[in-house]
Design a protein around this motif. Structure first.
Motif, PDB file in Angstrom:
ATOM      1  N   UNK A   1     -82.012  40.535   6.017  1.00  0.00           N
ATOM      2  CA  UNK A   1     -82.688  39.966   7.169  1.00  0.00           C
ATOM      3  C   UNK A   1     -83.028  38.501   7.098  1.00  0.00           C
ATOM      4  N   UNK A   2     -82.573  37.775   6.077  1.00  0.00           N
ATOM      5  CA  UNK A   2     -82.894  36.353   5.981  1.00  0.00           C
ATOM      6  C   UNK A   2     -81.814  35.663   5.156  1.00  0.00           C
ATOM      7  N   UNK A   3     -81.973  34.371   4.953  1.00  0.00           N
ATOM      8  CA  UNK A   3     -81.060  33.603   4.117  1.00  0.00           C
ATOM      9  C   UNK A   3     -81.816  33.058   2.914  1.00  0.00           C
ATOM     10  N   UNK A   4     -81.088  32.577   1.953  1.00  0.00           N
ATOM     11  CA  UNK A   4     -81.682  31.982   0.759  1.00  0.00           C
ATOM     12  C   UNK A   4     -82.559  30.800   1.154  1.00  0.00           C
ATOM     13  N   UNK A   5     -82.029  29.938   2.040  1.00  0.00           N
ATOM     14  CA  UNK A   5     -82.794  28.770   2.492  1.00  0.00           C
ATOM     15  C   UNK A   5     -84.079  29.184   3.189  1.00  0.00           C
ATOM     16  N   UNK A   6     -83.981  30.131   4.120  1.00  0.00           N
ATOM     17  CA  UNK A   6     -85.171  30.591   4.824  1.00  0.00           C
ATOM     18  C   UNK A   6     -86.192  31.207   3.870  1.00  0.00           C
ATOM     19  N   UNK A   7     -85.700  31.920   2.881  1.00  0.00           N
ATOM     20  CA  UNK A   7     -86.613  32.547   1.930  1.00  0.00           C
ATOM     21  C   UNK A   7     -87.395  31.494   1.152  1.00  0.00           C
ATOM     22  N   UNK A   8     -86.710  30.442   0.695  1.00  0.00           N
ATOM     23  CA  UNK A   8     -87.399  29.391  -0.053  1.00  0.00           C
ATOM     24  C   UNK A   8     -88.421  28.681   0.817  1.00  0.00           C
ATOM     25  N   UNK A   9     -88.069  28.416   2.076  1.00  0.00           N
ATOM     26  CA  UNK A   9     -89.004  27.758   2.983  1.00  0.00           C
ATOM     27  C   UNK A   9     -90.206  28.650   3.266  1.00  0.00           C
TER      28      UNK A   9
ATOM     29  N   UNK B   1     -93.636  17.402   0.234  1.00  0.00           N
ATOM     30  CA  UNK B   1     -94.010  18.010   1.502  1.00  0.00           C
ATOM     31  C   UNK B   1     -92.768  18.572   2.195  1.00  0.00           C
ATOM     32  N   UNK B   2     -93.014  19.517   3.105  1.00  0.00           N
ATOM     33  CA  UNK B   2     -91.925  20.102   3.866  1.00  0.00           C
ATOM     34  C   UNK B   2     -91.289  19.074   4.805  1.00  0.00           C
ATOM     35  N   UNK B   3     -89.995  19.217   5.030  1.00  0.00           N
ATOM     36  CA  UNK B   3     -89.332  18.391   6.011  1.00  0.00           C
ATOM     37  C   UNK B   3     -89.729  18.845   7.419  1.00  0.00           C
ATOM     38  N   UNK B   4     -89.608  17.922   8.398  1.00  0.00           N
ATOM     39  CA  UNK B   4     -90.005  18.240   9.761  1.00  0.00           C
ATOM     40  C   UNK B   4     -89.180  19.379  10.351  1.00  0.00           C
ATOM     41  N   UNK B   5     -87.910  19.466   9.967  1.00  0.00           N
ATOM     42  CA  UNK B   5     -87.044  20.479  10.541  1.00  0.00           C
ATOM     43  C   UNK B   5     -87.216  21.853   9.891  1.00  0.00           C
ATOM     44  N   UNK B   6     -88.092  21.953   8.906  1.00  0.00           N
ATOM     45  CA  UNK B   6     -88.227  23.207   8.162  1.00  0.00           C
ATOM     46  C   UNK B   6     -88.665  24.353   9.047  1.00  0.00           C
TER      47      UNK B   6
ATOM     48  N   UNK C   1     -88.033  22.159   0.226  1.00  0.00           N
ATOM     49  CA  UNK C   1     -86.614  22.004  -0.062  1.00  0.00           C
ATOM     50  C   UNK C   1     -86.071  20.679   0.458  1.00  0.00           C
ATOM     51  N   UNK C   2     -85.315  19.989  -0.381  1.00  0.00           N
ATOM     52  CA  UNK C   2     -84.692  18.723  -0.016  1.00  0.00           C
ATOM     53  C   UNK C   2     -83.278  18.963   0.510  1.00  0.00           C
ATOM     54  N   UNK C   3     -82.682  17.896   1.044  1.00  0.00           N
ATOM     55  CA  UNK C   3     -81.319  17.984   1.547  1.00  0.00           C
ATOM     56  C   UNK C   3     -81.271  18.347   3.020  1.00  0.00           C
ATOM     57  N   UNK C   4     -80.057  18.423   3.552  1.00  0.00           N
ATOM     58  CA  UNK C   4     -79.854  18.776   4.952  1.00  0.00           C
ATOM     59  C   UNK C   4     -80.095  20.272   5.115  1.00  0.00           C
TER      60      UNK C   4
ATOM     61  N   UNK D   1     -78.226  24.210   4.627  1.00  0.00           N
ATOM     62  CA  UNK D   1     -78.748  25.044   3.550  1.00  0.00           C
ATOM     63  C   UNK D   1     -79.641  24.328   2.581  1.00  0.00           C
ATOM     64  N   UNK D   2     -79.583  22.970   2.543  1.00  0.00           N
ATOM     65  CA  UNK D   2     -80.406  22.220   1.601  1.00  0.00           C
ATOM     66  C   UNK D   2     -79.825  22.225   0.200  1.00  0.00           C
ATOM     67  N   UNK D   3     -80.515  21.530  -0.716  1.00  0.00           N
ATOM     68  CA  UNK D   3     -80.067  21.457  -2.110  1.00  0.00           C
ATOM     69  C   UNK D   3     -80.628  22.651  -2.874  1.00  0.00           C
ATOM     70  N   UNK D   4     -79.848  23.737  -2.927  1.00  0.00           N
ATOM     71  CA  UNK D   4     -80.251  24.918  -3.698  1.00  0.00           C
ATOM     72  C   UNK D   4     -79.001  25.691  -4.095  1.00  0.00           C
ATOM     73  N   UNK D   5     -79.116  26.442  -5.180  1.00  0.00           N
ATOM     74  CA  UNK D   5     -77.987  27.225  -5.665  1.00  0.00           C
ATOM     75  C   UNK D   5     -78.518  28.422  -6.442  1.00  0.00           C
TER      76      UNK D   5
END
Length: 338
Positions: free
Chosen positions: A83-91, A169-174, A97-100, A104-108
């Motif tokens: 029900x979610x993505x890795x990026x959404x889970x981290x947020x 801090x969180x990015x605005x688009x988070x 999370x940094x990156x675009x 997906x941002x900078x994560x692996x």
């Protein structure tokens, strides 16, 4: 002994001491039984390559452990999350999370399963390709987390690495990414475990409280109340802790203004127009005289006004009196002797 040969033998004996030894730190060889051991093994590998150690982060620890648990319960070695993505889970867990983030941002993440506790004799065979090595050795990542779960005779491992924003801090688009589906994702909707946060109003003393519901995170509460994680941590004496529990009552703000009371507005009342009919005491109706001899005139409903009737009679009486008077005058002045 010849002096020449003596010097040669001395040189040969000292040669090993003159040649510099190549020192290379090697990953520690051990059996991985705990998440901390896995993180230490990865940082030891990074040290052997001259790289800085990754810092353990509670959000990454939670995401990695959740993934290890999911793999153990499903029996699948997968990066998919229910029900979610890795990026959404981290947020959702509060990781800045940094990156675009739209990409997906900078994560692996590295995952692996084995029929016995993982033996770290160098890099495991399944993680020796470029992509898996990049998870462990990338200079872009700053933080790490690990998780281990067991089901039956199988052991499931997850290693999560990510880069935090420089501001922390969180990015605005988070917030938008948290409630949407990133491009290229095979997830059909946002996580059912991400519960919307309802905003409470201030109490009479200006304090605003929020009771954590299932699946809500400290970051999600901060977003909805337009505050920051650090402020919530300070108000609730959480230190650096970002994990909150269901039913936990959080002080969100102090000195907030209560909303103005809503005064109910009565529905407009529609009044029927009142028609007042005034009946005059006297209505003059002129008598119509038709110029056409064939026209039939309908007499007026009202009788002639009393004044009009009496006037006509009085005129007729005066004419009649005048005639009589005139006759009498002629009779009186006639010559009696013709």
């Amino acid at each position: 002994m010849n002096r020449k040969y003596f010097l040669l033998l001395c040189a040969l004996a000292l040669m090993p001491l003159l040649v510099p030894k190549t020192v290379s730190a090697q990953p520690k060889r051990e059996t991985i039984n705990t998440p901390q051991q896995l993180i230490n093994a990865v940082n030891s590998l990074r040290a052997s390559r001259g790289l800085f150690a990754l810092t353990e982060h509670s959000a990454l620890m939670q995401s990695a452990q959740a993934q290890a648990n999911y793999m153990a319960s499903s029996g699948n070695v997968t990066h998919d999350r229910p029900g979610t993505t890795y990026t959404q889970q981290l947020l959702a867990l509060g990781f800045p999370l940094a990156g675009d983030l739209s990409m997906g941002g900078f994560r692996s993440e590295n995952i692996i399963a084995s029929g016995a506790p993982l033996a770290w004799n160098g890099v495991p065979e399944g993680w020796q390709d470029e992509q898996h090595m990049n998870t462990m050795l990338s200079v872009n990542y700053t933080h790490v987390g690990a998780g281990i779960a067991q089901n039956g005779g199988m052991y499931y491992y997850a290693l999560d690495a990510a880069a935090a924003t420089t501001s922390g801090e969180m990015q605005e688009q988070a917030s938008n990414i948290l409630t949407s589906v990133p491009e290229g994702s095979n997830v059909t909707g946002a996580s059912q475990y991400i519960i919307p946060v309802g905003v409470n109003t201030a109490e009479p003393n200006g304090d605003v409280y929020h009771v954590v519901e299932y699946g809500q995170t400290l970051w999600a509460v901060a977003i909805q109340y337009d505050t920051k994680i650090k402020e919530l941590q300070a108000l609730n004496n959480l230190g650096e802790e970002i994990v909150v529990q269901q039913g936990q009552k959080l002080l969100v703000k102090r000195g907030a203004t209560q909303p103005a009371p809503v005064i109910p507005t009565a529905a407009p009342v529609t009044l029927a127009p009142v028609v007042v009919t005034v009946t005059p005491f006297f209505v003059a109706s002129p008598t119509l005289i038709s110029a056409s001899p064939t026209a039939t005139q309908t007499p007026p409903a009202e009788a002639p006004a009393p004044r009009e009737v009496s006037s006509r009679v009085w005129v007729a009486f005066l004419i009649f009196a005048a005639l009589i008077g005139g006759g009498m005058a002629v009779w009186l002045i006639r010559d009696p002797n013709p």
